[in-house]
Structure formats: structure tokens, C-alpha cells
Write a protein that holds these residues in place. Structure first.
Motif, PDB file in Angstrom:
ATOM      1  N   ALA A 107       0.834  -1.204   0.000  1.00 37.44           N
ATOM      2  CA  ALA A 107       0.000   0.000   0.000  1.00 37.44           C
ATOM      3  C   ALA A 107       0.869   1.253   0.000  1.00 37.44           C
ATOM      4  CB  ALA A 107      -0.916  -0.009   1.207  1.00 37.44           C
ATOM      5  N   PRO A 108       0.475   2.270  -0.797  1.00 43.36           N
ATOM      6  CA  PRO A 108      -0.617   2.326  -1.776  1.00 43.36           C
ATOM      7  C   PRO A 108      -0.299   1.501  -3.026  1.00 43.36           C
ATOM      8  CG  PRO A 108       0.653   4.347  -1.861  1.00 43.36           C
ATOM      9  CD  PRO A 108       1.216   3.542  -0.726  1.00 43.36           C
ATOM     10  N   PHE A 109      -1.316   0.867  -3.580  1.00 43.30           N
ATOM     11  CA  PHE A 109      -1.127  -0.065  -4.685  1.00 43.30           C
ATOM     12  C   PHE A 109      -0.839   0.689  -5.987  1.00 43.30           C
ATOM     13  CE2 PHE A 109      -4.074  -2.135  -1.712  1.00 43.30           C
ATOM     14  CZ  PHE A 109      -3.338  -3.271  -1.403  1.00 43.30           C
ATOM     15  N   ALA A 110       0.167   0.236  -6.680  1.00 39.28           N
ATOM     16  CA  ALA A 110       0.477   0.756  -8.019  1.00 39.28           C
ATOM     17  C   ALA A 110      -0.181  -0.164  -9.037  1.00 39.28           C
ATOM     18  CB  ALA A 110       1.986   0.804  -8.231  1.00 39.28           C
ATOM     19  N   VAL A 111      -1.165   0.337  -9.763  1.00 34.96           N
ATOM     20  CA  VAL A 111      -2.025  -0.516 -10.588  1.00 34.96           C
ATOM     21  C   VAL A 111      -1.949  -0.111 -12.055  1.00 34.96           C
ATOM     22  CG1 VAL A 111      -3.617  -1.015  -8.712  1.00 34.96           C
ATOM     23  CG2 VAL A 111      -4.008   0.989 -10.147  1.00 34.96           C
ATOM     24  N   ILE A 112      -2.319  -1.095 -12.896  1.00 31.56           N
ATOM     25  CA  ILE A 112      -2.435  -0.906 -14.341  1.00 31.56           C
ATOM     26  C   ILE A 112      -3.715  -1.604 -14.779  1.00 31.56           C
ATOM     27  CG2 ILE A 112      -1.359  -1.279 -16.596  1.00 31.56           C
ATOM     28  CD1 ILE A 112       1.308  -1.617 -15.141  1.00 31.56           C
ATOM     29  N   GLY A 113      -4.488  -0.957 -15.628  1.00 34.27           N
ATOM     30  CA  GLY A 113      -5.707  -1.557 -16.153  1.00 34.27           C
ATOM     31  C   GLY A 113      -5.634  -1.721 -17.657  1.00 34.27           C
ATOM     32  N   SER A 114      -6.324  -2.748 -18.152  1.00 36.79           N
ATOM     33  CA  SER A 114      -6.347  -2.987 -19.591  1.00 36.79           C
ATOM     34  C   SER A 114      -7.568  -3.809 -19.948  1.00 36.79           C
ATOM     35  CB  SER A 114      -5.080  -3.728 -20.033  1.00 36.79           C
ATOM     36  OG  SER A 114      -5.136  -4.030 -21.412  1.00 36.79           O
ATOM     37  N   ASN A 115      -8.183  -3.465 -21.075  1.00 32.29           N
ATOM     38  CA  ASN A 115      -9.342  -4.209 -21.576  1.00 32.29           C
ATOM     39  C   ASN A 115      -8.994  -5.062 -22.793  1.00 32.29           C
ATOM     40  OD1 ASN A 115     -10.997  -3.012 -19.647  1.00 32.29           O
ATOM     41  ND2 ASN A 115     -11.452  -1.261 -20.985  1.00 32.29           N
ATOM     42  N   THR A 116      -7.751  -5.073 -23.171  1.00 26.18           N
ATOM     43  CA  THR A 116      -7.334  -5.821 -24.358  1.00 26.18           C
ATOM     44  C   THR A 116      -6.519  -7.036 -23.957  1.00 26.18           C
ATOM     45  OG1 THR A 116      -5.345  -4.447 -24.567  1.00 26.18           O
ATOM     46  CG2 THR A 116      -7.328  -3.739 -25.768  1.00 26.18           C
ATOM     47  N   VAL A 117      -6.583  -8.058 -24.795  1.00 29.02           N
ATOM     48  CA  VAL A 117      -5.832  -9.290 -24.572  1.00 29.02           C
ATOM     49  C   VAL A 117      -4.720  -9.358 -25.605  1.00 29.02           C
ATOM     50  CG1 VAL A 117      -5.944 -11.804 -24.497  1.00 29.02           C
ATOM     51  CG2 VAL A 117      -7.864 -10.445 -23.647  1.00 29.02           C
ATOM     52  N   VAL A 118      -3.493  -9.529 -25.141  1.00 35.01           N
ATOM     53  CA  VAL A 118      -2.329  -9.579 -26.022  1.00 35.01           C
ATOM     54  C   VAL A 118      -1.646 -10.929 -25.835  1.00 35.01           C
ATOM     55  CG1 VAL A 118      -1.998  -7.085 -25.999  1.00 35.01           C
ATOM     56  CG2 VAL A 118      -0.867  -8.493 -24.271  1.00 35.01           C
ATOM     57  N   GLU A 119      -0.775 -11.255 -26.741  1.00 32.81           N
ATOM     58  CA  GLU A 119      -0.055 -12.526 -26.689  1.00 32.81           C
ATOM     59  C   GLU A 119       1.368 -12.283 -26.210  1.00 32.81           C
ATOM     60  OE1 GLU A 119       1.020 -16.354 -29.576  1.00 32.81           O
ATOM     61  OE2 GLU A 119      -0.231 -14.692 -30.314  1.00 32.81           O
ATOM     62  N   ALA A 120       1.737 -12.964 -25.120  1.00 38.37           N
ATOM     63  CA  ALA A 120       3.076 -12.821 -24.552  1.00 38.37           C
ATOM     64  C   ALA A 120       3.627 -14.209 -24.241  1.00 38.37           C
ATOM     65  CB  ALA A 120       3.022 -11.977 -23.282  1.00 38.37           C
ATOM     66  N   LYS A 121       4.762 -14.539 -24.859  1.00 35.13           N
ATOM     67  CA  LYS A 121       5.423 -15.825 -24.654  1.00 35.13           C
ATOM     68  C   LYS A 121       4.488 -16.987 -24.968  1.00 35.13           C
ATOM     69  CE  LYS A 121       8.486 -14.001 -21.076  1.00 35.13           C
ATOM     70  NZ  LYS A 121       8.953 -14.142 -19.670  1.00 35.13           N
ATOM     71  N   GLY A 122       3.743 -16.846 -26.026  1.00 33.98           N
ATOM     72  CA  GLY A 122       2.855 -17.901 -26.461  1.00 33.98           C
ATOM     73  C   GLY A 122       1.568 -18.022 -25.676  1.00 33.98           C
ATOM     74  N   GLN A 123       1.300 -17.099 -24.763  1.00 34.13           N
ATOM     75  CA  GLN A 123       0.083 -17.112 -23.968  1.00 34.13           C
ATOM     76  C   GLN A 123      -0.675 -15.807 -24.168  1.00 34.13           C
ATOM     77  OE1 GLN A 123       1.139 -17.847 -19.910  1.00 34.13           O
ATOM     78  NE2 GLN A 123       1.804 -19.957 -20.275  1.00 34.13           N
ATOM     79  N   ARG A 124      -2.002 -15.912 -24.130  1.00 32.98           N
ATOM     80  CA  ARG A 124      -2.841 -14.722 -24.250  1.00 32.98           C
ATOM     81  C   ARG A 124      -3.137 -14.187 -22.849  1.00 32.98           C
ATOM     82  NH1 ARG A 124      -5.123 -13.870 -29.073  1.00 32.98           N
ATOM     83  NH2 ARG A 124      -6.913 -12.802 -28.151  1.00 32.98           N
ATOM     84  N   VAL A 125      -2.699 -12.951 -22.598  1.00 33.84           N
ATOM     85  CA  VAL A 125      -2.839 -12.325 -21.280  1.00 33.84           C
ATOM     86  C   VAL A 125      -3.459 -10.953 -21.457  1.00 33.84           C
ATOM     87  CG1 VAL A 125      -0.891 -13.580 -20.267  1.00 33.84           C
ATOM     88  CG2 VAL A 125      -0.500 -11.379 -21.391  1.00 33.84           C
ATOM     89  N   ARG A 126      -4.010 -10.449 -20.377  1.00 35.19           N
ATOM     90  CA  ARG A 126      -4.559  -9.091 -20.370  1.00 35.19           C
ATOM     91  C   ARG A 126      -3.428  -8.122 -20.068  1.00 35.19           C
ATOM     92  NH1 ARG A 126      -9.823  -7.345 -19.814  1.00 35.19           N
ATOM     93  NH2 ARG A 126     -10.431  -9.521 -19.469  1.00 35.19           N
ATOM     94  N   GLY A 127      -3.176  -7.217 -20.983  1.00 37.02           N
ATOM     95  CA  GLY A 127      -2.071  -6.300 -20.780  1.00 37.02           C
ATOM     96  C   GLY A 127      -2.031  -5.213 -21.842  1.00 37.02           C
ATOM     97  N   ARG A 128      -0.898  -4.545 -21.896  1.00 39.10           N
ATOM     98  CA  ARG A 128      -0.694  -3.445 -22.845  1.00 39.10           C
ATOM     99  C   ARG A 128       0.571  -3.717 -23.651  1.00 39.10           C
ATOM    100  NH1 ARG A 128      -3.611   1.215 -22.089  1.00 39.10           N
ATOM    101  NH2 ARG A 128      -4.955   1.257 -20.244  1.00 39.10           N
TER     102      ARG A 128
END
Length: 395
Positions: free
Chosen positions: A242-263
């Protein structure tokens, strides 16, 4: 089968049967009853998000609950944002997960902190919180209390800009105005704009300023001694983050062969649910999985009880003031004189009697002071020109 039962009953002694009866009564199933009743009734939770525009409040809400609450949202132009005032918008959605229903209410505050002069810009928000307390207090004090809707704000996520050097005056003013009404959870928005070293320094600076200005943010409850080590470790990590450092995303991207929510950026991919990149997972676990019920309990037992006690105190003082206005001079019982006071009064009466004289100084059994006569000399005897019943006959 009957033979087997007889054989078993012969083996079992009365002492063993008594031990089995003492070991299990049946009240151990009470948690199951509470669980079934709670699941059937459902749960409700009201979350407020506050902060200036462009910090990713709506995106973070979408990422937390995996739902779109702003389908009909209209993007404002620059001119409209300049003239926009602070508004209160409510979005309610029913979410169901594994048979558990949650009625989620998101209270958004568009226009907060966007004006040139932001003094008292948190006034509409504090008024809204007080209105929900007042409505709940009226419903709770009414005749029908079966179906009371709890619209009280249980938690407020306050977004702090990552581009400054700590808390701004509007941040301090907002949190000091609401820290006694709502559970405030401060967040560092858009943490992907900072490197890990800058995030650590900004967190330390915000903690120091929160202590300096006397702001009471939501405090995580202490773990019990009988909790397992995993839960204690998770609690320590929450308090340290605390306080939390956050990131939000509504898109799904591919990272290292996996689909993850990120930017996706030219220099790499920021994963929202990667704890090495941000504190989004810790915030979600705290808000939904571990501390949602505690947030509701603190709202009910602390913030609402303070408001309720204040209202009752005002009502009592008003009734007392009205009763005093009806009878401005209170009728108090006269004190009973003690022996010393009675002695002093008797001595004073004797002095007064000796000054006025005993016979002619009294007229018709009434003292001079009561008969309206003045002077300290005795009055001469009365004479009548004609005989009367009170005078003796002349000799």
C-alpha cells in the motif's frame, strides 16, 4: 446383515456409545446453514472511484470485475470538460460466479479535479455519502425494516496521479474530507509510466505525507494467531504494497505464447496480472477475495455508527432545547434549612420584635411592616369620638 449388526452391537460397549454421542451434537453444521442462507440472499457491494479524468478509473473497474459498466458512455470534448462540474453517476450490475450472486454498484465521480479552481470540489461527493447514510438511518428507524437496501459506500478507490511528486492539495483535501466517512484505498494510477525504483520512492513519499497530514486510510486488520502462514504472508505483502500501483487494460495480447490481459508497447508488454509488473492482483485479492466483508463491517460498525451517534446527539440536544424554551425558569424544590440556619432566623426575628415594641407597636395583631406603617417609635393608643363595641364604656 442382521447377524452382522448384532455382532457389531455386541462389540460396542455403552462407554463407547456415550463417547460418540458426546463428540458430535450437531451445531458444527451452523456455518453450512449460514452459507446456504447467504448464498440464497446474495451479496451487495458499493464501490466509489474518484480521481481526475484520464487516470484509467473505468478501465481498472473493467479489469477488476471483467464487465463493461460504461457501454453508453459519451466521450466529452475539451470545451465540455472545461465547463463540466462534479457529478455523481451510479452503475449497478448483477454478477454471478459459481452460484454466488453479487449486486455491484459503482459510483463514479466525473469532473472531479478537472477544473482550474478545485477548492471544495469534493463537496458533492461528501453530500452523496451523507445522503446514503441518512437514507439508511431513516429506513432503519422506520416501521418496515425487512427489505432495507444498503446503498452506503463501502470503499473508495482514490487514484493518485503518477506524474507528480506525491500528494497534491486536492488529494489531501479530498481524503481529509472523506476519511471519516468512507474506507479510502489510495492507488497510484498508470504505474506503467514509472520504473520500479520510481514506484518505490513515490510509495514512500505518499505514506509519509499521509502520516504528516493525519489522513486515515483503510487499515488492514491484524491476523489472528491461529491463521496459517500463507494467509499471514499474504497479509504482510498487502500492508507493504500500500498504496497499490495498478495498471488496467481491456485488451488481450499474446506474450510468450500465452494470451494475457495487458498493454503492448514498442519496448515490451506490460501484463496486468503479473505481480512483477504491478499490484493489480493484490488489489483484486484484497478488494474481492479477502477483505470485502471487512470493508462492509468497518463501514457499518465505525463510519455509519459515528454518523448515527451524531444524528441522535443532535436530536437529543434539539429536544432538550425545545423543552427549555417552553419553561425558561425551571421549578426547583426549595432547600430545607438546617439547624444552624433556623437558629439564625430565630435570632433575627427576636431582634426585629424588640425594635418595634410589643404592645402599641402592633396594630390589630399585624406588625408595622405588614400594616404599612413607618417609623421606629410605638404608636399612640387609639381614641374614638363615639363609643363602639371594642372600647369600654365611660365611667
Amino acid at each position: 446383515m442382521s447377524t452382522g449388526l448384532r455382532y457389531k452391537s455386541k462389540l460396542a460397549t455403552p462407554e463407547d456409545k456415550q463417547d460418540v454421542d458426546k463428540q458430535y451434537v450437531g451445531f458444527a453444521t451452523l456455518p453450512n446453514q449460514v452459507h446456504r442462507k447467504s448464498v440464497k440472499k446474495g451479496f451487495d457491494f458499493t464501490l466509489m472511484v474518484a480521481g481526475e479524468s484520464g487516470l484509467g478509473k473505468s478501465t481498472l473497474v473493467h479489469s477488476l470485475f471483467l464487465t463493461d459498466l460504461y457501454k453508453e458512455r459519451k466521450l466529452l470534448s475539451a470545451e465540455e470538460r472545461i465547463s463540466q462540474t462534479v457529478e455523481i453517476l451510479k452503475h449497478t450490475v448483477d454478477i454471478e460466479e459459481k452460484g454466488v450472486k453479487l449486486k455491484l454498484t459503482i459510483v463514479d465521480t466525473p469532473g472531479f479535479g478537472d477544473a482550474v479552481n478545485n477548492s471544495e470540489c469534493w463537496k458533492p461527493i461528501t453530500d452523496y455519502v451523507d445522503q446514503q447514510f441518512e437514507q439508511y438511518f431513516r429506513d432503519e428507524s422506520g416501521l418496515n425494516r425487512k427489505n432495507i437496501q444498503d446503498n452506503r459506500v463501502h470503499c473508495c478507490l482514490y487514484f493518485i496521479s503518477p506524474f507528480g511528486h506525491g500528494l497534491r492539495p486536492v488529494d489531501v483535501g479530498f481524503m481529509k474530507a472523506l476519511h471519516e466517512k468512507v474506507n479510502i484505498v489510495p492507488l497510484i494510477a498508470k504505474a506503467d509510466c514509472l520504473v520500479p525504483g520510481e514506484i518505490r520512492k513515490l510509495k514512500e513519499r505518499i505514506r509519509e505525507e499521509i502520516d504528516k497530514f493525519g489522513i486515515h486510510v483503510y487499515q488492514f486488520p491484524e491476523c489472528d494467531s491461529d491463521e496459517d502462514e500463507d494467509f499471514k504472508q499474504q497479509d504482510r505483502e498487502l500492508k507493504e504494497s500500500a498504496p497499490f500501483a495498478v495498471i488496467g487494460s481491456n485488451t488481450v495480447v499474446e506474450a510468450k505464447g500465452q494470451r494475457v490481459r495487458g498493454r503492448l508497447y514498442p519496448w515490451g508488454i506490460v501484463e496486468v496480472e503479473n505481480q512483477a509488473h504491478c499490484d493489480f492482483v493484490k488489489l483484486r485479492n484484497m478488494l474481492i477475495r479477502t477483505h470485502m466483508h471487512d470493508l462492509k463491517d468497518v463501514t457499518c460498525d465505525v463510519h455509519y455508527e459515528n454518523y448515527r451517534a451524531h444524528c441522535i446527539q443532535q436530536m437529543t440536544s434539539k429536544l432538550t432545547q425545545d423543552s427549555r424554551m417552553e419553561s425558561p425558569i425551571p421549578i426547583l424544590p426549595l432547600p430545607t434549612p438546617d439547624a444552624e440556619t433556623e437558629k439564625l432566623i430565630r435570632m433575627k426575628d427576636e431582634e426585629v420584635g424588640g425594635e418595634w415594641g410589643a404592645g402599641p407597636g402592633w396594630v390589630g395583631g399585624v406588625g408595622r411592616s405588614q400594616a404599612g406603617l413607618g417609623g421606629g417609635r410605638p404608636r399612640p393608643p387609639l381614641t374614638h369620638t363615639a363609643p363602639c363595641r371594642s372600647c369600654p364604656a365611660p365611667s
